[in-house]
Design a protein around this motif. Structure first.
Motif, PDB file in Angstrom:
ATOM      1  N   GLU A  24      -9.784 -21.049   6.047  1.00 57.60           N
ATOM      2  CA  GLU A  24     -10.185 -22.418   6.404  1.00 57.60           C
ATOM      3  C   GLU A  24     -10.056 -22.662   7.903  1.00 57.60           C
ATOM      4  O   GLU A  24     -10.844 -23.421   8.490  1.00 57.60           O
ATOM      5  N   ALA A  25      -9.077 -22.023   8.537  1.00 57.56           N
ATOM      6  CA  ALA A  25      -8.901 -22.191   9.978  1.00 57.56           C
ATOM      7  C   ALA A  25      -9.895 -21.345  10.772  1.00 57.56           C
ATOM      8  O   ALA A  25     -10.424 -21.781  11.800  1.00 57.56           O
ATOM      9  N   CYS A  26     -10.174 -20.135  10.291  1.00 60.99           N
ATOM     10  CA  CYS A  26     -10.996 -19.196  11.056  1.00 60.99           C
ATOM     11  C   CYS A  26     -12.498 -19.390  10.883  1.00 60.99           C
ATOM     12  O   CYS A  26     -13.263 -19.308  11.863  1.00 60.99           O
ATOM     13  N   ALA A  27     -12.947 -19.603   9.659  1.00 57.53           N
ATOM     14  CA  ALA A  27     -14.387 -19.627   9.386  1.00 57.53           C
ATOM     15  C   ALA A  27     -15.146 -20.647  10.229  1.00 57.53           C
ATOM     16  O   ALA A  27     -16.160 -20.300  10.852  1.00 57.53           O
ATOM     17  N   PRO A  28     -14.717 -21.929  10.307  1.00 59.20           N
ATOM     18  CA  PRO A  28     -15.462 -22.886  11.131  1.00 59.20           C
ATOM     19  C   PRO A  28     -15.474 -22.530  12.618  1.00 59.20           C
ATOM     20  O   PRO A  28     -16.347 -22.985  13.357  1.00 59.20           O
ATOM     21  N   ARG A  29     -14.539 -21.716  13.038  1.00 58.92           N
ATOM     22  CA  ARG A  29     -14.482 -21.281  14.437  1.00 58.92           C
ATOM     23  C   ARG A  29     -15.285 -19.990  14.660  1.00 58.92           C
ATOM     24  O   ARG A  29     -15.306 -19.466  15.768  1.00 58.92           O
ATOM     25  N   GLY A  30     -15.902 -19.476  13.608  1.00 59.13           N
ATOM     26  CA  GLY A  30     -16.698 -18.257  13.730  1.00 59.13           C
ATOM     27  C   GLY A  30     -15.867 -17.004  13.892  1.00 59.13           C
ATOM     28  O   GLY A  30     -16.354 -15.993  14.423  1.00 59.13           O
ATOM     29  N   ILE A  31     -14.624 -17.018  13.415  1.00 58.47           N
ATOM     30  CA  ILE A  31     -13.720 -15.878  13.566  1.00 58.47           C
ATOM     31  C   ILE A  31     -13.703 -15.083  12.259  1.00 58.47           C
ATOM     32  O   ILE A  31     -13.469 -15.643  11.186  1.00 58.47           O
ATOM     33  N   HIS A  32     -13.935 -13.796  12.349  1.00 59.13           N
ATOM     34  CA  HIS A  32     -13.948 -12.935  11.169  1.00 59.13           C
ATOM     35  C   HIS A  32     -12.521 -12.740  10.644  1.00 59.13           C
ATOM     36  O   HIS A  32     -11.553 -12.846  11.410  1.00 59.13           O
ATOM     37  N   VAL A  33     -12.413 -12.434   9.350  1.00 60.78           N
ATOM     38  CA  VAL A  33     -11.102 -12.346   8.711  1.00 60.78           C
ATOM     39  C   VAL A  33     -11.008 -11.076   7.870  1.00 60.78           C
ATOM     40  O   VAL A  33     -11.946 -10.722   7.154  1.00 60.78           O
ATOM     41  N   MET A  34      -9.864 -10.400   7.967  1.00 59.41           N
ATOM     42  CA  MET A  34      -9.513  -9.333   7.032  1.00 59.41           C
ATOM     43  C   MET A  34      -8.171  -9.698   6.394  1.00 59.41           C
ATOM     44  O   MET A  34      -7.192  -9.925   7.106  1.00 59.41           O
ATOM     45  N   VAL A  35      -8.153  -9.767   5.062  1.00 63.18           N
ATOM     46  CA  VAL A  35      -6.922 -10.082   4.344  1.00 63.18           C
ATOM     47  C   VAL A  35      -6.413  -8.839   3.636  1.00 63.18           C
ATOM     48  O   VAL A  35      -7.175  -7.924   3.330  1.00 63.18           O
ATOM     49  N   GLU A  36      -5.106  -8.820   3.373  1.00 59.00           N
ATOM     50  CA  GLU A  36      -4.548  -7.777   2.529  1.00 59.00           C
ATOM     51  C   GLU A  36      -4.932  -8.055   1.078  1.00 59.00           C
ATOM     52  O   GLU A  36      -5.150  -9.202   0.681  1.00 59.00           O
ATOM     53  N   LYS A  37      -4.991  -7.017   0.284  1.00 57.68           N
ATOM     54  CA  LYS A  37      -5.394  -7.173  -1.110  1.00 57.68           C
ATOM     55  C   LYS A  37      -4.399  -8.029  -1.894  1.00 57.68           C
ATOM     56  O   LYS A  37      -3.212  -8.044  -1.557  1.00 57.68           O
ATOM     57  N   PRO A  38      -4.876  -8.781  -2.915  1.00 55.22           N
ATOM     58  CA  PRO A  38      -6.271  -9.066  -3.226  1.00 55.22           C
ATOM     59  C   PRO A  38      -6.790 -10.212  -2.355  1.00 55.22           C
ATOM     60  O   PRO A  38      -6.050 -10.751  -1.536  1.00 55.22           O
ATOM     61  N   LEU A  39      -8.044 -10.565  -2.557  1.00 55.05           N
ATOM     62  CA  LEU A  39      -8.675 -11.599  -1.739  1.00 55.05           C
ATOM     63  C   LEU A  39      -7.926 -12.920  -1.811  1.00 55.05           C
ATOM     64  O   LEU A  39      -7.702 -13.577  -0.783  1.00 55.05           O
ATOM     65  N   ALA A  40      -7.570 -13.343  -3.030  1.00 58.18           N
ATOM     66  CA  ALA A  40      -6.991 -14.677  -3.210  1.00 58.18           C
ATOM     67  C   ALA A  40      -6.016 -14.682  -4.379  1.00 58.18           C
ATOM     68  O   ALA A  40      -6.053 -13.813  -5.251  1.00 58.18           O
ATOM     69  N   ALA A  41      -5.158 -15.696  -4.405  1.00 55.16           N
ATOM     70  CA  ALA A  41      -4.148 -15.817  -5.462  1.00 55.16           C
ATOM     71  C   ALA A  41      -4.713 -16.374  -6.754  1.00 55.16           C
ATOM     72  O   ALA A  41      -4.100 -16.214  -7.810  1.00 55.16           O
ATOM     73  N   ASN A  42      -5.857 -17.024  -6.669  1.00 56.63           N
ATOM     74  CA  ASN A  42      -6.503 -17.568  -7.866  1.00 56.63           C
ATOM     75  C   ASN A  42      -7.996 -17.706  -7.614  1.00 56.63           C
ATOM     76  O   ASN A  42      -8.460 -17.601  -6.468  1.00 56.63           O
ATOM     77  N   LEU A  43      -8.743 -17.954  -8.674  1.00 60.34           N
ATOM     78  CA  LEU A  43     -10.204 -17.976  -8.566  1.00 60.34           C
ATOM     79  C   LEU A  43     -10.701 -19.173  -7.769  1.00 60.34           C
ATOM     80  O   LEU A  43     -11.691 -19.058  -7.032  1.00 60.34           O
ATOM     81  N   ALA A  44     -10.044 -20.320  -7.882  1.00 56.35           N
ATOM     82  CA  ALA A  44     -10.461 -21.498  -7.107  1.00 56.35           C
ATOM     83  C   ALA A  44     -10.388 -21.203  -5.612  1.00 56.35           C
ATOM     84  O   ALA A  44     -11.298 -21.555  -4.843  1.00 56.35           O
ATOM     85  N   HIS A  45      -9.318 -20.549  -5.173  1.00 54.43           N
ATOM     86  CA  HIS A  45      -9.197 -20.168  -3.764  1.00 54.43           C
ATOM     87  C   HIS A  45     -10.292 -19.177  -3.376  1.00 54.43           C
ATOM     88  O   HIS A  45     -10.894 -19.289  -2.295  1.00 54.43           O
ATOM     89  N   ALA A  46     -10.542 -18.205  -4.237  1.00 62.00           N
ATOM     90  CA  ALA A  46     -11.560 -17.191  -3.933  1.00 62.00           C
ATOM     91  C   ALA A  46     -12.929 -17.831  -3.752  1.00 62.00           C
ATOM     92  O   ALA A  46     -13.682 -17.465  -2.838  1.00 62.00           O
ATOM     93  N   ARG A  47     -13.261 -18.772  -4.612  1.00 57.87           N
ATOM     94  CA  ARG A  47     -14.565 -19.447  -4.514  1.00 57.87           C
ATOM     95  C   ARG A  47     -14.669 -20.243  -3.207  1.00 57.87           C
ATOM     96  O   ARG A  47     -15.729 -20.248  -2.556  1.00 57.87           O
ATOM     97  N   LYS A  48     -13.602 -20.922  -2.819  1.00 57.80           N
ATOM     98  CA  LYS A  48     -13.622 -21.684  -1.562  1.00 57.80           C
ATOM     99  C   LYS A  48     -13.769 -20.747  -0.364  1.00 57.80           C
ATOM    100  O   LYS A  48     -14.517 -21.040   0.581  1.00 57.80           O
ATOM    101  N   MET A  49     -13.056 -19.643  -0.400  1.00 60.11           N
ATOM    102  CA  MET A  49     -13.130 -18.678   0.696  1.00 60.11           C
ATOM    103  C   MET A  49     -14.523 -18.073   0.799  1.00 60.11           C
ATOM    104  O   MET A  49     -15.071 -17.912   1.906  1.00 60.11           O
ATOM    105  N   GLU A  50     -15.098 -17.754  -0.342  1.00 58.90           N
ATOM    106  CA  GLU A  50     -16.458 -17.211  -0.361  1.00 58.90           C
ATOM    107  C   GLU A  50     -17.439 -18.198   0.237  1.00 58.90           C
ATOM    108  O   GLU A  50     -18.294 -17.834   1.070  1.00 58.90           O
ATOM    109  N   ALA A  51     -17.345 -19.470  -0.149  1.00 61.41           N
ATOM    110  CA  ALA A  51     -18.257 -20.496   0.359  1.00 61.41           C
ATOM    111  C   ALA A  51     -18.101 -20.664   1.865  1.00 61.41           C
ATOM    112  O   ALA A  51     -19.102 -20.797   2.602  1.00 61.41           O
TER     113      ALA A  51
END
Length: 365
Positions: free
Chosen positions: A108-135
């Motif tokens: 949420e902090a990086c995407a609007p600033r155009g900053i790419h992100v690499m996270v450690e596995k897995p992508l998200a703690a739950n599906l709601a978070h994953a969907r928001k991150m994808e969007a």
């Protein structure tokens, strides 16, 4: 004389071009959170000019001070405010090494600033978070990559390559994934790491999330855009006094129209393991470690080969891969191990597994 001058200018031009190419600027990154036990991969990564760590966000000031001493990092590179760090440093990419739950906050902090992100596995703690991150990633057109240790294994890449070649293994019918160790407390994970790794909200689950994601990631790459039909899971708490809040063992069965995956994730094994077996209609492949591949035909006789990164031209350093992607030298293939669509599917599988384990029923996808 004129020809000599032109020749010297031409030579000088090519020398300058060559020098510029040799000294390509490093990828400027920031680190968001360092409580993950793998944060040492980037904090201790010295002597390589391809990555520049410009700053580190860590709200736990005691942990920040400890890391500064351990890795000899100037204290002025540490920030307690994520947005302030991003605005001050303007990194090209951010590496998330905090809790899995915090991955959304970082995106949420990086995407609007155009900053790419690499996270450690897995992508998200739950599906709601994953969907928001994808969007967010798709809206702001950033790369959102997920890093797994097994994504650096030449044996995994070679297995994918061969299994997707139907002339080599035939049609894939069964895959078995074994990922786990003795347990995070038993192997000496830090208190800061254990605090969220054993929390059902901050990590999403226990061993189910921590190690179940590996098999889900590789199986999704094998099946590409084919979604599972259903997910069935059983979880156990063999050590409730050690891990009172989360599971420490999980068996996940992922069914597809023509194939099945059995994912075994555990904090109860006698040794650390990350291996897999793939069974096709003509041959089976097993990858017992990062560099070994064993093929068995219908006779069952093993044919063992060693696989090298040079042979496959694969990345064995996630940060080198990130730099190549951000700088446009590498394209993230759809459904590949680091890709966003793959890792949203991983979270879908893990979410269904948690529901199945809780209800005792198979969960359709």
């Amino acid at each position: 004389m004129q020809h000599r001058s032109i020749f010297l200018l031409t030579v000088l031009f090519f020398l300058l071009i060559s020098d510029t190419h040799a000294q390509a600027p490093p990828l400027r990154v920031a680190v968001a959170g360092i409580s993950h036990g793998h944060s040492g991969w980037i904090l201790g990564r010295t002597g390589k000019p391809d990555i520049e760590v410009a700053g580190i966000w860590e709200p736990d000031t005691a942990l920040a001070a400890k890391a500064a001493r351990q890795y000899n990092i100037p204290r002025n590179r540490f920030y307690t405010n994520l947005a302030a760090m991003l605005d001050a440093l303007k990194p090209e990419a951010v590496l998330a090494f905090g809790s899995v739950y915090a991955h959304l906050e970082v995106t949420e902090a990086c995407a609007p600033r155009g900053i790419h992100v690499m996270v450690e596995k897995p992508l998200a703690a739950n599906l709601a978070h994953a969907r928001k991150m994808e969007a967010l990633a798709r809206k702001h057109r950033i790369h959102l990559l997920t890093n797994y240790e097994t994504s650096w294994y030449p044996s995994v890449h070679k297995s994918l390559q061969l299994a997707l070649d139907s002339n080599y293994t035939g049609t894939l019918r069964m895959a078995r994934f074994n990922h786990g160790h003795q347990g995070p407390k038993e192997i000496g994970c830090s208190p800061e790491f254990l605090a969220w790794l054993t929390d059902p909200v901050l990590n999403g689950a226990g061993a189910l999330t921590d190690f179940g994601c590996y098999g889900a990631n590789i199986m999704t790459a094998l099946m590409r855009n084919e979604a599972p039909v259903s997910v069935t899971a059983v979880t156990r708490r063999f050590k409730p006094k050690v891990y009172p809040k989360v599971d420490d063992d999980a068996t996940i069965v992922v069914d597809y129209p023509g194939a099945q995956a059995v994912i075994q994730a555990s904090w109860n094994w006698t040794f650390n393991r990350k291996d897999m077996e793939l069974y096709g209609t003509q041959a089976a492949l097993s990858a017992p470690d990062a560099a070994t591949l064993i093929r068995r035909g219908t006779s069952g006789r093993p044919q063992e080969t060693k696989v090298t990164p040079e042979e496959l031209k694969v990345y064995t350093d996630p940060f080198v891969y990130l730099a190549a992607v951000v700088k446009g030298k590498e394209t993230v293939a759809p459904w590949s191990l680091y890709s966003l669509e793959n890792n949203v599917m991983v979270v879908r599988i893990l979410e269904a597994a948690k529901i199945s384990a809780k209800t005792g029923k198979s969960v359709p996808l």
